[in-house]
Scaffold this active site. Structure first.
Site, PDB file in Angstrom:
ATOM      1  N   ASN A 109       0.860  -1.183   0.000  1.00  0.00           N
ATOM      2  CA  ASN A 109       0.000   0.000   0.000  1.00  0.00           C
ATOM      3  C   ASN A 109       0.894   1.229   0.000  1.00  0.00           C
ATOM      4  OD1 ASN A 109      -1.499   2.305   1.303  1.00  0.00           O
ATOM      5  ND2 ASN A 109      -3.176   0.824   1.208  1.00  0.00           N
ATOM      6  N   THR A 144      -5.174  -0.487  -2.706  1.00  0.00           N
ATOM      7  CA  THR A 144      -5.600   0.864  -2.372  1.00  0.00           C
ATOM      8  C   THR A 144      -6.816   0.733  -1.472  1.00  0.00           C
ATOM      9  OG1 THR A 144      -6.258   3.031  -3.183  1.00  0.00           O
ATOM     10  CG2 THR A 144      -6.900   1.149  -4.549  1.00  0.00           C
ATOM     11  N   GLU A 145      -6.808   1.456  -0.361  1.00  0.00           N
ATOM     12  CA  GLU A 145      -7.738   1.151   0.727  1.00  0.00           C
ATOM     13  C   GLU A 145      -9.193   1.436   0.390  1.00  0.00           C
ATOM     14  OE1 GLU A 145      -5.063   3.142   0.907  1.00  0.00           O
ATOM     15  OE2 GLU A 145      -5.416   4.903   2.152  1.00  0.00           O
ATOM     16  N   ASN A 146      -9.428   2.135  -0.721  1.00  0.00           N
ATOM     17  CA  ASN A 146     -10.810   2.361  -1.122  1.00  0.00           C
ATOM     18  C   ASN A 146     -11.405   1.184  -1.896  1.00  0.00           C
ATOM     19  OD1 ASN A 146      -8.879   3.355  -3.044  1.00  0.00           O
ATOM     20  ND2 ASN A 146     -10.597   4.081  -4.268  1.00  0.00           N
ATOM     21  N   SER A 150     -11.766  -4.114   2.871  1.00  0.00           N
ATOM     22  CA  SER A 150     -10.471  -3.534   2.545  1.00  0.00           C
ATOM     23  C   SER A 150      -9.646  -3.286   3.806  1.00  0.00           C
ATOM     24  CB  SER A 150     -10.666  -2.224   1.783  1.00  0.00           C
ATOM     25  OG  SER A 150      -9.422  -1.702   1.378  1.00  0.00           O
TER      26      SER A 150
END
Lengths: 236, 222, 236, 222
Positions: free
Chosen positions: D31, D54-56, D96
């Protein structure tokens, strides 16, 4: 190139040691990784703690693992079923430990283990014998029991299709505990009916992203537990 | 309370299931326990649509498949082969019990070993020393589903009351049952205890009282 | 017949009252239900508590709702972004409250709200100002913060395809907070780019099962926030 | 510590990113924070494959699309248009952050405002009275990802040290940083505090000490 494929179930489970904790996916026969379980029987690791919703049926798969004396303790919600006889005999003889966890709490404890949530509260079991000795907390006027996350050294998983990165999709209600167990084990070992190309699973349809999978074995024509029971098959 | 009285002819299993079905609103999300509760699907009133949830990961469960069309990986919580209706969805166990625990399932119909007058339910263990405890999803269902309906014979096979002042068997949940459908009567759990909602044809209030091990209030209409 | 379709965004949001709590899906512009937000602006309900990861961009959508003075309090992880100016002005003027929640804790609190978990523990924020005043608990040698579930009266959601039962699929990273918000609101209101037949979504591919959805509006050509910003559009 | 000394020529932003990339093992799930960390993707060593999270809600994030091929609903955590590589998957925010919080992401590369000698990180707020607090996913990332690497200029634009004995800015997390890649040196966080792992060419240990507001141990090799 990342490639999580391993040639055989035997090679995939080869490092499971005596005393290991092993989550085994499946609800009844749906999603049960029989070939991986049989490889674990061949390997012979003993003193295992096994987490599964049930305790197996007939004398193959999980029931055979238990019958072979390799399991020290079962963590499950429902150790009885119409075709389960191996576990009840050992349990009554005091030869196997049992931790009963309600099915929803079991699923959530495993999910919590995979999601980095060390403990959570639930209303399930409040006021029942299964809440005895556990912390009760009143939140907004209702009592809840605190439950701890559940993790394991290994998870044995069955899926339908997989790619070399470990992305998985399942077949109907064979999904059950498999996705959360993939998340909660240090080493997740998967048997897939088919290994497809890396772009063979639509990113929108992936159920278990590859990050949760360590090893992958293709088992194109997996055994079907109910057929084994009907045929009286006993493993090994 | 008598345990040796002659059998009273009340509602059949099918009639009990039909009475339950009649009480479930259109559009409800419904989880059915194993046994008599499963009969509810046969009596959905005309013009109503129920969506069945089975806790092993299917919303929109349909009837058993035609012989030869079973998929060993499409089963219900009782591990019997089922089908998926149009508009169904599959999900994993944590998501399935999020539906239950989060209060999204409207109605759960369960069998009972005992129900107490304050709505406690015992339906998972006799507590006998040699019994193998097996709880499954029952404790999650009673703690999470909005309305818990119990469908049960009024007494055990040996004639012992199942509706009691206090459960002697290990509990499944406390204060969870809304209404009991027995072969003799429909009985509500009220702040004042058991109250008859409706008697089966030919069954008297006194006969139900005799087979109930707790105070029983008559129907408000009677 | 179960049919959750409603003709217009205005009719779908018509009962949102002053003082309501409203979860609004989306991460930036991806998955942001602009037409439902604009209907809420038209409706004029005030004193709202809004839960969203951000605070909107430009002067349409969420930014316009805030700019219109309808929001008493924002619960979010990141109220700043390159195109956000409405919120910062109101915040500096003391005209809007702010509760900052780390993004992962925000997602998990919402998921907990939907899953009937009243509280849980997480390592996020331990030792930081955001843990001040919160209960700390040591579990297996590590400190964790207790966090409570987050629920709301309404959720405003954007998805790609839906059927009349409320089964939803999303478009790529527009999924973000939408599925968990569907679970955590008393009334979940969805705008779908397309409403398809009931067998138009494979049961294996459903992301939000219909049980979590109450109302559904088809918005075939939704506004795109970045285009509105580029065009300087201000709503209403 | 000097804040007015002439600028020392160290590693460029690209070189810092290349050094980070060289330290990430093949097959890692990575990340990347916004800013200099994003440059890491340009320097993946031959023969290695990283999978970007990607944390979204995307695993398998690819590079920015060609102009005109942007999808406003395919973006990264910085809200910029991206693509999805073959073998990618989409998921919701709770799933996530389960990846992050559950320790499944191997490496996170972040920028910093301050790093303390025990590995505390401050990178979300100056704590100024008029600052609008905005934390995003940083606190979850530092608490959950196995290895936290920081890539940063050694000092602020005004020459103030970013490597300090104790952070004066509000913390993002405590004891979380493993290694810092600055323009002047690669510095490990050890039980004994900051320790130089490698100096940039032409930069002396003393020069780095001068720009670090905490004791600094020399490289073990030196």
């Amino acid at each position: 190139m990342i490639d999580k494929r391993i040639a055989t179930p035997a090679a995939a489970v080869a490092d499971i040691c005596d005393g290991a904790s092993v989550m085994i996916g499946g609800f009844g026969e749906a999603g049960s990784p029989i070939e991986l379980i049989h490889a674990l029987i061949d390997l012979g690791a003993r003193d295992l703690t096994v987490i599964n919703n049930n305790t197996g049926n007939g004398e193959a798969g999980l029931a055979a693992l238990i019958g072979n004396g390799q399991v020290r303790k079962m963590i499950c919600s429902y150790p009885r079923s119409s075709h389960s006889k191996v576990f009840p005999e050992l349990y009554r003889a005091g030869k196997i430990e049992l931790e009963i966890v309600p099915q929803g709490t079991l699923a959530e404890r495993i999910r919590a283990g995979g999601a980095g949530i060390p403990a959570f509260y639930t209303a399930s079991t409040v006021g029942t014998p299964l809440a005895e000795g556990k912390e009760i907390r009143n939140i907004n006027g209702r009592d809840y029991v605190m439950e701890y996350a559940l993790k394991a050294d290994y998870a044995l998983i069955k899926c339908e299709n997989a790619d070399r990165l470990g992305n998985l999709v399942y077949n109907k209600t064979a999904r059950n505990f498999n996705p959360v167990m993939c998340m909660a084990a240090t080493v997740t070992i998967v048997q897939a009916r088919k290994v497809v190309e890396v772009n063979g699973i639509d990113p929108e349809h992936v159920i278990t992203p590859g990050i949760f999978v360590d090893r992958l074995v293709e088992v194109t024509a997996p055994l079907i537990e109910s057929q084994l029971i009907a045929q009286g098959v006993r493993y090994p | 309370m008598t345990t040796n009285a002659p059998q009273i002819e009340g509602w059949s299993r099918e009639q009990m299931a039909e009475l339950v079905a009649a009480d479930i609103p259109d559009g409800s999300y419904v989880n059915l326990g194993i046994g008599i509760p499963e009969l509810v699907t046969k009596f959905v009133p005309d013009g109503r649509e129920f969506i069945y949830h089975t806790e092993n990961g299917l919303l929109g469960m349909g009837p058993a498949p035609a012989p030869g069309y079973e998929d060993p990986e499409l089963i219900n919580a009782g591990k019997k082969a089922v089908t998926a209706n149009p508009g169904a969805s599959y999900f994993h166990h944590a998501d399935s019990f999020a539906m239950i625990r989060g209060g999204h399932i409207d109605v759960c119909v369960l069998g009972a070993m005992q129900v107490s007058s304050n709505g406690d339910l015992a339906n998972w263990s006799t507590g006998a020393a040699d019994a193998i405890p097996a709880v499954g999803g029952a404790m999650d269902l009673v703690a999470g589903v909005k309305t818990i309906l119990v469908i049960t014979q009024h007494t055990t096979k040996t004639g012992l009351p199942k509706l009691v002042g206090q459960c002697s068997y290990p509990l499944t949940g406390i204060n969870v049952v809304t209404r009991v459908y027995s072969d003799l009567a429909i009985i509500d759990i009220t702040p004042d205890g058991f109250q008859v909602h409706k008697l089966a044809p030919g069954v008297s209030f006194k006969q139900v009282c005799d087979k109930t091990d707790a105070p029983l209030l008559p129907s408000k209409e009677s």
